[in-house]
Motif scaffolding. Structure first.
Motif, PDB file in Angstrom:
ATOM      1  N   ALA A 103      10.878   3.544  -2.060  1.00  0.00           N
ATOM      2  CA  ALA A 103      10.946   2.114  -2.356  1.00  0.00           C
ATOM      3  C   ALA A 103       9.603   1.446  -2.081  1.00  0.00           C
ATOM      4  CB  ALA A 103      12.043   1.465  -1.526  1.00  0.00           C
ATOM      5  N   TRP A 104       8.934   1.859  -0.999  1.00  0.00           N
ATOM      6  CA  TRP A 104       7.622   1.275  -0.678  1.00  0.00           C
ATOM      7  C   TRP A 104       6.638   1.532  -1.809  1.00  0.00           C
ATOM      8  CZ3 TRP A 104       5.396  -2.039   2.575  1.00  0.00           C
ATOM      9  CH2 TRP A 104       4.004  -2.045   2.650  1.00  0.00           C
ATOM     10  N   THR A 105       6.574   2.763  -2.254  1.00  0.00           N
ATOM     11  CA  THR A 105       5.616   3.126  -3.299  1.00  0.00           C
ATOM     12  C   THR A 105       5.950   2.440  -4.616  1.00  0.00           C
ATOM     13  OG1 THR A 105       5.268   5.281  -2.262  1.00  0.00           O
ATOM     14  CG2 THR A 105       4.607   5.066  -4.563  1.00  0.00           C
ATOM     15  N   ALA A 106       7.240   2.370  -4.935  1.00  0.00           N
ATOM     16  CA  ALA A 106       7.640   1.886  -6.257  1.00  0.00           C
ATOM     17  C   ALA A 106       7.528   0.369  -6.393  1.00  0.00           C
ATOM     18  CB  ALA A 106       9.067   2.333  -6.566  1.00  0.00           C
ATOM     19  N   TYR A 107       7.955  -0.370  -5.353  1.00  0.00           N
ATOM     20  CA  TYR A 107       7.989  -1.820  -5.550  1.00  0.00           C
ATOM     21  C   TYR A 107       7.908  -2.646  -4.271  1.00  0.00           C
ATOM     22  CZ  TYR A 107      12.922  -1.055  -4.391  1.00  0.00           C
ATOM     23  OH  TYR A 107      14.079  -0.661  -3.775  1.00  0.00           O
ATOM     24  N   ALA A 108       8.265  -2.078  -3.113  1.00  0.00           N
ATOM     25  CA  ALA A 108       8.308  -2.899  -1.902  1.00  0.00           C
ATOM     26  C   ALA A 108       6.911  -3.292  -1.430  1.00  0.00           C
ATOM     27  CB  ALA A 108       9.054  -2.167  -0.788  1.00  0.00           C
ATOM     28  N   ALA A 109       5.932  -2.403  -1.608  1.00  0.00           N
ATOM     29  CA  ALA A 109       4.566  -2.752  -1.213  1.00  0.00           C
ATOM     30  C   ALA A 109       4.076  -3.952  -2.012  1.00  0.00           C
ATOM     31  CB  ALA A 109       3.636  -1.555  -1.414  1.00  0.00           C
ATOM     32  N   GLY A 110       4.396  -3.961  -3.299  1.00  0.00           N
ATOM     33  CA  GLY A 110       4.014  -5.095  -4.128  1.00  0.00           C
ATOM     34  C   GLY A 110       4.735  -6.360  -3.714  1.00  0.00           C
ATOM     35  N   ALA A 111       6.018  -6.212  -3.324  1.00  0.00           N
ATOM     36  CA  ALA A 111       6.783  -7.382  -2.895  1.00  0.00           C
ATOM     37  C   ALA A 111       6.228  -7.972  -1.608  1.00  0.00           C
ATOM     38  CB  ALA A 111       8.248  -7.003  -2.706  1.00  0.00           C
ATOM     39  N   ALA A 112       5.644  -7.109  -0.763  1.00  0.00           N
ATOM     40  CA  ALA A 112       5.112  -7.574   0.520  1.00  0.00           C
ATOM     41  C   ALA A 112       3.763  -8.275   0.370  1.00  0.00           C
ATOM     42  CB  ALA A 112       4.974  -6.390   1.482  1.00  0.00           C
ATOM     43  N   ARG A 113       3.153  -8.121  -0.772  1.00  0.00           N
ATOM     44  CA  ARG A 113       1.840  -8.725  -0.985  1.00  0.00           C
ATOM     45  C   ARG A 113       1.934 -10.254  -0.919  1.00  0.00           C
ATOM     46  NH1 ARG A 113      -2.135  -7.214  -6.091  1.00  0.00           N
ATOM     47  NH2 ARG A 113      -3.978  -8.310  -5.329  1.00  0.00           N
ATOM     48  N   GLY A 114       1.035 -10.847  -0.192  1.00  0.00           N
ATOM     49  CA  GLY A 114       1.028 -12.290  -0.067  1.00  0.00           C
ATOM     50  C   GLY A 114       2.034 -12.836   0.925  1.00  0.00           C
ATOM     51  N   THR A 115       2.729 -11.965   1.658  1.00  0.00           N
ATOM     52  CA  THR A 115       3.674 -12.398   2.686  1.00  0.00           C
ATOM     53  C   THR A 115       3.032 -12.190   4.058  1.00  0.00           C
ATOM     54  OG1 THR A 115       4.760 -10.257   3.070  1.00  0.00           O
ATOM     55  CG2 THR A 115       5.514 -11.567   1.174  1.00  0.00           C
ATOM     56  N   ALA A 116       3.807 -12.454   5.100  1.00  0.00           N
ATOM     57  CA  ALA A 116       3.314 -12.289   6.467  1.00  0.00           C
ATOM     58  C   ALA A 116       3.447 -10.868   6.982  1.00  0.00           C
ATOM     59  CB  ALA A 116       4.053 -13.244   7.398  1.00  0.00           C
ATOM     60  N   VAL A 117       3.937  -9.940   6.147  1.00  0.00           N
ATOM     61  CA  VAL A 117       4.152  -8.562   6.591  1.00  0.00           C
ATOM     62  C   VAL A 117       2.822  -7.914   6.941  1.00  0.00           C
ATOM     63  CG1 VAL A 117       4.921  -6.261   5.894  1.00  0.00           C
ATOM     64  CG2 VAL A 117       6.294  -8.273   5.301  1.00  0.00           C
ATOM     65  N   ARG A 118       2.711  -7.445   8.196  1.00  0.00           N
ATOM     66  CA  ARG A 118       1.488  -6.765   8.635  1.00  0.00           C
ATOM     67  C   ARG A 118       1.760  -5.369   9.187  1.00  0.00           C
ATOM     68  NH1 ARG A 118       2.566 -10.809  12.544  1.00  0.00           N
ATOM     69  NH2 ARG A 118       2.894  -9.995  14.673  1.00  0.00           N
ATOM     70  N   VAL A 119       3.055  -5.024   9.315  1.00  0.00           N
ATOM     71  CA  VAL A 119       3.441  -3.697   9.797  1.00  0.00           C
ATOM     72  C   VAL A 119       4.480  -3.137   8.836  1.00  0.00           C
ATOM     73  CG1 VAL A 119       4.425  -2.372  11.700  1.00  0.00           C
ATOM     74  CG2 VAL A 119       3.069  -4.418  12.190  1.00  0.00           C
ATOM     75  N   ALA A 120       4.296  -1.889   8.427  1.00  0.00           N
ATOM     76  CA  ALA A 120       5.252  -1.236   7.527  1.00  0.00           C
ATOM     77  C   ALA A 120       5.621   0.131   8.079  1.00  0.00           C
ATOM     78  CB  ALA A 120       4.676  -1.103   6.125  1.00  0.00           C
ATOM     79  N   LEU A 121       6.908   0.442   8.044  1.00  0.00           N
ATOM     80  CA  LEU A 121       7.419   1.762   8.401  1.00  0.00           C
ATOM     81  C   LEU A 121       8.255   2.274   7.239  1.00  0.00           C
ATOM     82  CD1 LEU A 121       8.558   1.114  12.083  1.00  0.00           C
ATOM     83  CD2 LEU A 121       6.724   2.643  11.378  1.00  0.00           C
ATOM     84  N   THR A 122       8.057   3.531   6.877  1.00  0.00           N
ATOM     85  CA  THR A 122       8.821   4.105   5.771  1.00  0.00           C
ATOM     86  C   THR A 122       9.633   5.284   6.275  1.00  0.00           C
ATOM     87  OG1 THR A 122       6.961   5.499   5.104  1.00  0.00           O
ATOM     88  CG2 THR A 122       7.170   3.349   4.033  1.00  0.00           C
ATOM     89  N   ALA A 123      10.676   5.614   5.533  1.00  0.00           N
ATOM     90  CA  ALA A 123      11.612   6.647   5.967  1.00  0.00           C
ATOM     91  C   ALA A 123      12.012   7.516   4.789  1.00  0.00           C
ATOM     92  CB  ALA A 123      12.851   6.000   6.580  1.00  0.00           C
ATOM     93  N   SER A 124      12.348   8.753   5.089  1.00  0.00           N
ATOM     94  CA  SER A 124      12.908   9.672   4.100  1.00  0.00           C
ATOM     95  C   SER A 124      14.366   9.905   4.434  1.00  0.00           C
ATOM     96  CB  SER A 124      12.163  11.008   4.105  1.00  0.00           C
ATOM     97  OG  SER A 124      12.880  11.981   3.371  1.00  0.00           O
ATOM     98  N   ASP A 125      15.238   9.730   3.442  1.00  0.00           N
ATOM     99  CA  ASP A 125      16.664   9.896   3.718  1.00  0.00           C
ATOM    100  C   ASP A 125      17.031  11.344   4.009  1.00  0.00           C
ATOM    101  OD1 ASP A 125      16.707  11.101   1.166  1.00  0.00           O
ATOM    102  OD2 ASP A 125      17.165   9.193   0.212  1.00  0.00           O
TER     103      ASP A 125
END
Length: 574
Positions: free
Chosen positions: A138-160
């Motif tokens: 999700a991060w690679t596909a679209y969530a990173a783009g969604a976080a752009r311009g927001t206050a998000v400064r920390v990201a953690l990703t997971a594999s199911d």
């Protein structure tokens, strides 16, 4: 509707006479679910806290793993009052991320993994989230783009695939590509994009959890602190963030434990998604309060869920009626799949009486109804384990249960005055589980929570014994030639037809009537029915102005991940 039997007196709480002694007894919940979790660690450190396919994580290990994630968050500046968005399916990562956020003193913002980039971006901006936890795809596909311009400064990703064996045949392989998780058939996935330059570099949550970071100092959470900003499902408009306090979560979680005769350490199955308030409180919260084992199975797949029932033999689960419909329709479903359950509950979506009886006849269990909203931190009424919900003889509506001992439910007219028992009006809820309001929306808060009482927007009535009945949402009422038609009443009739699996009724424009009734249905596997047949079936059972003039049969009805059928989408479809 039923006739009023005596003057209104909701403050007398007539339902108390039907509750058990345990349900009436006062409770003293811990200040937060983090406190409840730590108590469970102390009592049973070696007990399995999380079961994920063939993987097992004990309470002490869950504590250590979430300590390390909390240490990582704190080292990156996440502290008391910061918001941490968690967008994950039912995997161990979700629980670790939530516990870690609370250990850092942060507020959790649960996000629906079905959201697209625009919806994610709105909530990240609205909540001011400083961190985002999501699946790596999700991060690679679209969530990173969604976080752009927001206050998000920390990201953690997971594999199911973490925390369980890749060789387990029960593992549910997610659809690929995962740009739009659980998207409807035929939906076009959002294209994968390069990580934006201003998006934080993500760290792998599992690796962080196993790194052994020391936990930050105890944040000293109190019952009044905000635990969650839970965004409403958005079935009828832009989602708003309800601020659920820690004390509201623990109150309802402990009431779940005292209301269900399950032994300490019982096994709970996460059928409802944990990012939804029902799953968060009735599954995760109740499990932690009871030092139990929570079984996770990623996202709903009827065959996988049935396999998990046999493998783990859970004692409790809760889910929407649509999930139970799908389980019952699975060709391999048998009574043995449900034999271990002591309590099976339905919540998050209307429960037709016909489904309850169909399940009892076929599989031998009684499905208990319940009612709650995000704004009241899940349940505010449920069917006690020693009783069965009555069906209103006039409308055919199944009761959603009795309010709790600490809860006051009233039925109000359009002016906010109480109506007598048996009369229909807006359901209002007051109690320790009610949120103080919406994040950043003082005007909406003042309207929805006057003097701390939640005006639900749901229409219902209560009988003289205290049984609550939900008729429908106020905004879903259909006006056909001046007559009120509540979709639920028509849907309940459709559910009695042997071919109908799912039903949703909406109002559509009509040049003569103003609005007319249209039904959308999906059929049970192997069943057949023609639209005109279903229309005639209803016409024979309800008033002429209520039956659907038009019926459209679809393979499946659109739903939220929590199982609510999206009438709004069907209404827009026309």
């Amino acid at each position: 509707m039923t006739q009023p039997t005596r003057p209104s007196g909701y403050a007398s709480k007539p339902w108390l006479g039907l509750l058990s002694a345990a349900q009436r007894a006062p409770v003293s919940p811990p200040p937060s679910l983090l406190h409840a979790f730590r108590e469970a660690v102390a009592r049973a450190p070696g007990r399995t806290a999380l079961a994920y396919f063939d993987g097992r994580i004990g309470y002490a290990e869950t504590d250590a793993l979430s300590d390390s994630v909390a240490g990582h968050l704190a080292a990156h500046g996440i502290g008391r009052g910061d918001r941490v968005a968690v967008m994950l399916q039912n995997t161990p990562h979700f629980v670790l991320a939530v516990l870690a956020a609370w250990k850092a003193g942060a507020v959790v913002v649960p996000l629906n993994p079905m959201y697209k980039a625009g919806e994610i971006g709105h909530i990240l901006r609205d909540s001011g989230a400083a961190a985002l936890v999501c699946e790596e795809r999700a991060w690679t596909a679209y969530a990173a783009g969604a976080a752009r311009g927001t206050a998000v400064r920390v990201a953690l990703t997971a594999s199911d695939r973490d925390f369980q064996s890749r060789n387990d045949p029960r593992v549910f392989a997610p659809a690929e590509p995962d740009a739009a998780p659980s998207a409807a058939p035929g939906a076009v996935p959002e294209p994968a994009t390069a990580e934006p330059a201003d998006a934080p570099a993500p760290a792998d949550l599992t690796a962080v959890a196993r790194r052994g970071h020391p936990a930050p100092p105890d944040p000293g959470l109190t019952a009044a602190d905000t635990a969650l900003i839970s965004y409403t499902s958005g079935t009828s408009g832009t989602p708003k963030g309800a601020m659920n306090p820690h004390g509201a979560l623990t109150h309802n979680a402990v009431r779940q434990v005292t209301g269900h005769p399950l032994p300490e350490g019982a096994t709970y199955f996460a059928l409802a998604p944990l990012f939804h308030i029902t799953g968060m409180v009735c599954e995760l919260g109740a499990c932690l309060a009871n030092a139990g084992t929570l079984v996770l199975a990623h996202r709903f797949d009827a065959g996988v869920v049935l396999d998990a029932f046999l493998a783990h033999r859970p004692a409790y689960t809760v889910g929407p009626a649509t999930a139970f419909m799908a389980l019952a329709a699975h060709p391999e479903a048998t009574a043995d799949h449900f034999a271990s359950f002591q309590v099976l509950s339905s919540g998050g979506a209307p429960l037709p009486p016909a489904l309850v009886e169909r399940l009892r006849a076929a599989y031998g269990f009684y499905l208990r109804n319940g009612y709650g909203l995000t704004e009241c931190t899940a349940p505010c009424a449920s069917v006690p384990v020693h009783l069965e919900a009555p069906v209103d003889p006039a409308s055919g509506t199944l009761s959603v249960g009795l309010p709790g001992a600490d809860t006051l439910v009233r039925i109000l007219d359009e002016h906010g005055a109480e109506v007598p028992f048996g009369e229909t009006g807006e359901i209002a809820v007051r109690g320790p589980q009610v949120a103080p309001g919406y994040w950043g929306l003082p005007a909406d808060t003042a309207k929805a929570f006057p003097d701390g009482e939640l005006r639900t927007g749901d229409v219902g009535f209560m009988d003289a014994d205290g049984w609550l009945y939900v008729v429908d949402r106020k905004k879903d009422m259909i006006n056909a030639s001046g007559f009120k038609v509540w979709p639920r009443e028509v849907e309940d009739v459709l559910y009695t037809h042997p071919a109908v699996r799912e039903a949703a009724v909406v109002g559509v424009p009509d040049p003569y009537r103003g609005e007319s009734v249209k039904a959308y249905v999906s059929l049970r596997p192997g069943a057949s029915a023609e639209p005109h047949e279903l229309s005639r079936y209803c016409a024979a059972r309800i008033a002429a102005y209520k039956y659907p003039r038009e019926v459209e049969i679809l393979p499946v009805l659109p739903k939220t991940t929590s199982g609510k059928i999206l009438r709004r989408e069907l209404r827009d479809r026309g």
